[in-house]
Every structure is written in structure tokens, then in C-alpha cells.
Design a protein around this motif. Structure first.
Motif, PDB file in Angstrom:
ATOM      1  N   TRP A 190      11.482  -0.433   1.493  1.00  0.00           N
ATOM      2  CA  TRP A 190      10.476  -1.174   2.253  1.00  0.00           C
ATOM      3  C   TRP A 190       9.929  -2.342   1.433  1.00  0.00           C
ATOM      4  N   VAL A 191       9.487  -2.067   0.202  1.00  0.00           N
ATOM      5  CA  VAL A 191       8.856  -3.116  -0.596  1.00  0.00           C
ATOM      6  C   VAL A 191       9.883  -4.134  -1.099  1.00  0.00           C
ATOM      7  N   LEU A 192      11.115  -3.684  -1.384  1.00  0.00           N
ATOM      8  CA  LEU A 192      12.147  -4.629  -1.810  1.00  0.00           C
ATOM      9  C   LEU A 192      12.557  -5.551  -0.660  1.00  0.00           C
ATOM     10  N   ALA A 193      12.663  -5.012   0.543  1.00  0.00           N
ATOM     11  CA  ALA A 193      12.982  -5.850   1.700  1.00  0.00           C
ATOM     12  C   ALA A 193      11.903  -6.906   1.904  1.00  0.00           C
ATOM     13  N   ASN A 194      10.658  -6.485   1.729  1.00  0.00           N
ATOM     14  CA  ASN A 194       9.530  -7.404   1.863  1.00  0.00           C
ATOM     15  C   ASN A 194       9.557  -8.462   0.760  1.00  0.00           C
ATOM     16  N   LEU A 216      13.821  -5.585 -10.000  1.00  0.00           N
ATOM     17  CA  LEU A 216      14.225  -4.437 -10.825  1.00  0.00           C
ATOM     18  C   LEU A 216      13.009  -3.641 -11.285  1.00  0.00           C
ATOM     19  N   ALA A 217      11.930  -4.343 -11.610  1.00  0.00           N
ATOM     20  CA  ALA A 217      10.701  -3.650 -12.009  1.00  0.00           C
ATOM     21  C   ALA A 217      10.131  -2.835 -10.854  1.00  0.00           C
ATOM     22  N   LEU A 218      10.193  -3.395  -9.631  1.00  0.00           N
ATOM     23  CA  LEU A 218       9.678  -2.669  -8.463  1.00  0.00           C
ATOM     24  C   LEU A 218      10.429  -1.367  -8.242  1.00  0.00           C
ATOM     25  N   ALA A 219      11.745  -1.380  -8.468  1.00  0.00           N
ATOM     26  CA  ALA A 219      12.524  -0.147  -8.316  1.00  0.00           C
ATOM     27  C   ALA A 219      12.516   0.688  -9.585  1.00  0.00           C
ATOM     28  N   TYR A 266       0.832  -1.208   0.000  1.00  0.00           N
ATOM     29  CA  TYR A 266       0.000   0.000   0.000  1.00  0.00           C
ATOM     30  C   TYR A 266       0.867   1.259   0.000  1.00  0.00           C
ATOM     31  N   ALA A 267       1.937   1.236   0.784  1.00  0.00           N
ATOM     32  CA  ALA A 267       2.844   2.385   0.815  1.00  0.00           C
ATOM     33  C   ALA A 267       3.511   2.576  -0.546  1.00  0.00           C
ATOM     34  N   TYR A 268       3.874   1.460  -1.179  1.00  0.00           N
ATOM     35  CA  TYR A 268       4.492   1.517  -2.502  1.00  0.00           C
ATOM     36  C   TYR A 268       3.510   2.101  -3.528  1.00  0.00           C
ATOM     37  N   GLY A 269       2.271   1.634  -3.491  1.00  0.00           N
ATOM     38  CA  GLY A 269       1.251   2.159  -4.406  1.00  0.00           C
ATOM     39  C   GLY A 269       1.005   3.643  -4.192  1.00  0.00           C
ATOM     40  N   LEU A 270       0.987   4.069  -2.928  1.00  0.00           N
ATOM     41  CA  LEU A 270       0.806   5.493  -2.629  1.00  0.00           C
ATOM     42  C   LEU A 270       1.954   6.322  -3.182  1.00  0.00           C
ATOM     43  N   SER A 271       3.184   5.824  -3.050  1.00  0.00           N
ATOM     44  CA  SER A 271       4.331   6.584  -3.556  1.00  0.00           C
ATOM     45  C   SER A 271       4.282   6.690  -5.082  1.00  0.00           C
ATOM     46  N   LEU A 272       3.842   5.626  -5.759  1.00  0.00           N
ATOM     47  CA  LEU A 272       3.693   5.698  -7.220  1.00  0.00           C
ATOM     48  C   LEU A 272       2.620   6.714  -7.600  1.00  0.00           C
ATOM     49  N   ALA A 273       1.524   6.735  -6.849  1.00  0.00           N
ATOM     50  CA  ALA A 273       0.452   7.693  -7.128  1.00  0.00           C
ATOM     51  C   ALA A 273       0.948   9.126  -6.947  1.00  0.00           C
ATOM     52  N   LEU A 274       1.730   9.363  -5.890  1.00  0.00           N
ATOM     53  CA  LEU A 274       2.273  10.709  -5.657  1.00  0.00           C
ATOM     54  C   LEU A 274       3.239  11.115  -6.765  1.00  0.00           C
ATOM     55  N   LEU A 275       4.090  10.176  -7.205  1.00  0.00           N
ATOM     56  CA  LEU A 275       5.017  10.487  -8.296  1.00  0.00           C
ATOM     57  C   LEU A 275       4.260  10.767  -9.589  1.00  0.00           C
ATOM     58  N   GLY A 276       3.192  10.022  -9.831  1.00  0.00           N
ATOM     59  CA  GLY A 276       2.368  10.281 -11.013  1.00  0.00           C
ATOM     60  C   GLY A 276       1.679  11.636 -10.937  1.00  0.00           C
ATOM     61  N   PHE A 277       1.215  11.997  -9.739  1.00  0.00           N
ATOM     62  CA  PHE A 277       0.567  13.290  -9.563  1.00  0.00           C
ATOM     63  C   PHE A 277       1.530  14.437  -9.818  1.00  0.00           C
ATOM     64  N   VAL A 278       2.802  14.256  -9.427  1.00  0.00           N
ATOM     65  CA  VAL A 278       3.809  15.298  -9.672  1.00  0.00           C
ATOM     66  C   VAL A 278       3.898  15.598 -11.161  1.00  0.00           C
ATOM     67  N   LEU A 279       3.894  14.546 -11.978  1.00  0.00           N
ATOM     68  CA  LEU A 279       4.005  14.746 -13.428  1.00  0.00           C
ATOM     69  C   LEU A 279       2.772  15.439 -13.997  1.00  0.00           C
ATOM     70  N   LEU A 280       1.607  15.199 -13.389  1.00  0.00           N
ATOM     71  CA  LEU A 280       0.361  15.770 -13.906  1.00  0.00           C
ATOM     72  C   LEU A 280       0.088  17.173 -13.376  1.00  0.00           C
ATOM     73  N   GLY A 281       0.384  17.412 -12.091  1.00  0.00           N
ATOM     74  CA  GLY A 281       0.021  18.713 -11.528  1.00  0.00           C
ATOM     75  C   GLY A 281       0.969  19.232 -10.481  1.00  0.00           C
ATOM     76  N   GLY A 282       2.231  18.816 -10.562  1.00  0.00           N
ATOM     77  CA  GLY A 282       3.200  19.261  -9.578  1.00  0.00           C
ATOM     78  C   GLY A 282       3.680  20.679  -9.825  1.00  0.00           C
ATOM     79  N   ALA A 283       4.324  21.257  -8.817  1.00  0.00           N
ATOM     80  CA  ALA A 283       4.868  22.609  -8.924  1.00  0.00           C
ATOM     81  C   ALA A 283       6.203  22.563  -9.659  1.00  0.00           C
ATOM     82  N   THR A 284       6.377  23.487 -10.601  1.00  0.00           N
ATOM     83  CA  THR A 284       7.602  23.539 -11.397  1.00  0.00           C
ATOM     84  C   THR A 284       8.497  24.660 -10.898  1.00  0.00           C
TER      85      THR A 284
END
Length: 194
Positions: free
Chosen positions: A115-119, A137-140, A70-88
Motif C-alpha cells: 500500500w505505502v510503496l504504491a502510494n 527500500l527503507a520503507l520496506a 497511518y496504516a504503515y505506522g500502525l503495522s510498524l507499531a504492531l511489529l514492534g509490540f510483537v518483539l516487546l510482548g508477543g506470544a512465543t
């Protein structure tokens, strides 16, 4: 609480605390004439970090294992949001502005990738099978690619380095290590031109 303290790695905790104290001392020296409030801000963040460490230490390890995806999915969502509407700023889109604060989701991604790689790598046979290596490698790689698009080559490289360190500890085979080293050497000229 006492049980948790007994199980702590005091050498690691002491080293982290020493580095934190040194960072405050350095900031006091560096910001004395420019902006003394920076030293207080650094000290406040160190205090927040210590409080967070104490809070996190109360959570059972099994919970962290359950929460990793869940934490990994949230971080991907935040990174995706940066590309769509982040501050430049200065030609790079790396920040999310929340309530007057600027947050860099890549800092969250660094923690969640570890966290997710350790798991994922826990309990895998050594040397790591090729399929396990590719999956890790895909996870990272997914968050590294999203960070690279900001563009932030430095942080993307850190994420790849995190993966390399994790699979090294996890037990990468010599054959796979040589193959990856050759691939990295082949990509260096391309990275130099970016």
C-alpha cells in the motif's frame, strides 16, 4: 454500487474467487478425516474476505492514498509490540494474542508495505532515481528488519520480494538492478549461515 462493479477488474476478481473456492475444496479433502471443522473455518474466512473486498471497493481511491502512512505506522507499531510482548511459540515470537485469537502482524505488514510503496512510487519518473530507490527500500526494509528479529526469515524475504517487484514495475534502471543483484549475490553466503 453499480458504478463500482463496472470499474472492477473482473478477470482479477474471478481468479481470486476461483482460488478461494479451490482452497475450500482442498481443505474439505485434507481435513475430512482429521478435523472437518477446518473446512468450515476456511469457508468462513473466504466469506469474510469477500465481504471485506466488497466493503473496501466502496472507499474512494483518494482515501486510500491519505490513509497509507497511518496504516504503515500502525503495522510498524504492531511489529514492534510483537518483539516487546508477543506470544512465543516454537522458539519464535510472531503472534499477538487478542481475545483468544492469535494474530500475526506480519500479515498486516505485507499489505501495508504494498500500500505505502504504491502510494510512494506513483507518478515517479522512470527509471527511478537512486534517492527514490533508497527511500522505497527503507520503507520496506524497516518492517523486514523487525520481522527478521522475531525471527522469521521467510516473511522478511517476502517483504523484500514485494519491494523488488514494486520497484521493477516502477521502473528500476538496469544499472541499479545490476548493482542490487551483485549485492544480493554477495549476501547469500551470509543468509545461508543464518
Amino acid at each position: 454500487m453499480r458504478r463500482v462493479f463496472r470499474e472492477w477488474d473482473w478477470w482479477l476478481g474471478g481468479a481470486a474467487l476461483a482460488l478461494s473456492v479451490i482452497s475450500v475444496i482442498v481443505m474439505v479433502s485434507a481435513a475430512a478425516t482429521l478435523n472437518p471443522s477446518l473446512a468450515w473455518r476456511q469457508a468462513a474466512w473466504v466469506a469474510v474476505g469477500i465481504a471485506a473486498a466488497l466493503t473496501v471497493s466502496q472507499v474512494p481511491t483518494s482515501r486510500w492514498t491519505e490513509w497509507a502512512p497511518y496504516a504503515y505506522g500502525l503495522s510498524l507499531a504492531l511489529l514492534g509490540f510483537v518483539l516487546l510482548g508477543g506470544a512465543t511459540r516454537l522458539g519464535a515470537t510472531r503472534w499477538i494474542s487478542l481475545f483468544g485469537l492469535s494474530v500475526q502482524p506480519v500479515e498486516v505488514a505485507k499489505v501495508t508495505v504494498i500500500w505505502v510503496l504504491a502510494n510512494f512510487l506513483a507518478g515517479r519518473p522512470s527509471p527511478l532515481p537512486g534517492r527514490t530507490l533508497a527511500s522505497s527500500l527503507a520503507l520496506a526494509g524497516v518492517p523486514a528488519w523487525l520481522v527478521f528479529q522475531q525471527p522469521d526469515l521467510g516473511s522478511a524475504t517476502v517483504l523484500v520480494a514485494i519491494w523488488a517487484g514494486m520497484v521493477w514495475v516502477g521502473g528500476i534502471s538496469t544499472r541499479h538492478l545490476l548493482f542490487l543483484s551483485a549485492g544480493v549475490a554477495g549476501l547469500l553466503p551470509l543468509a545461508w549461515g543464518i
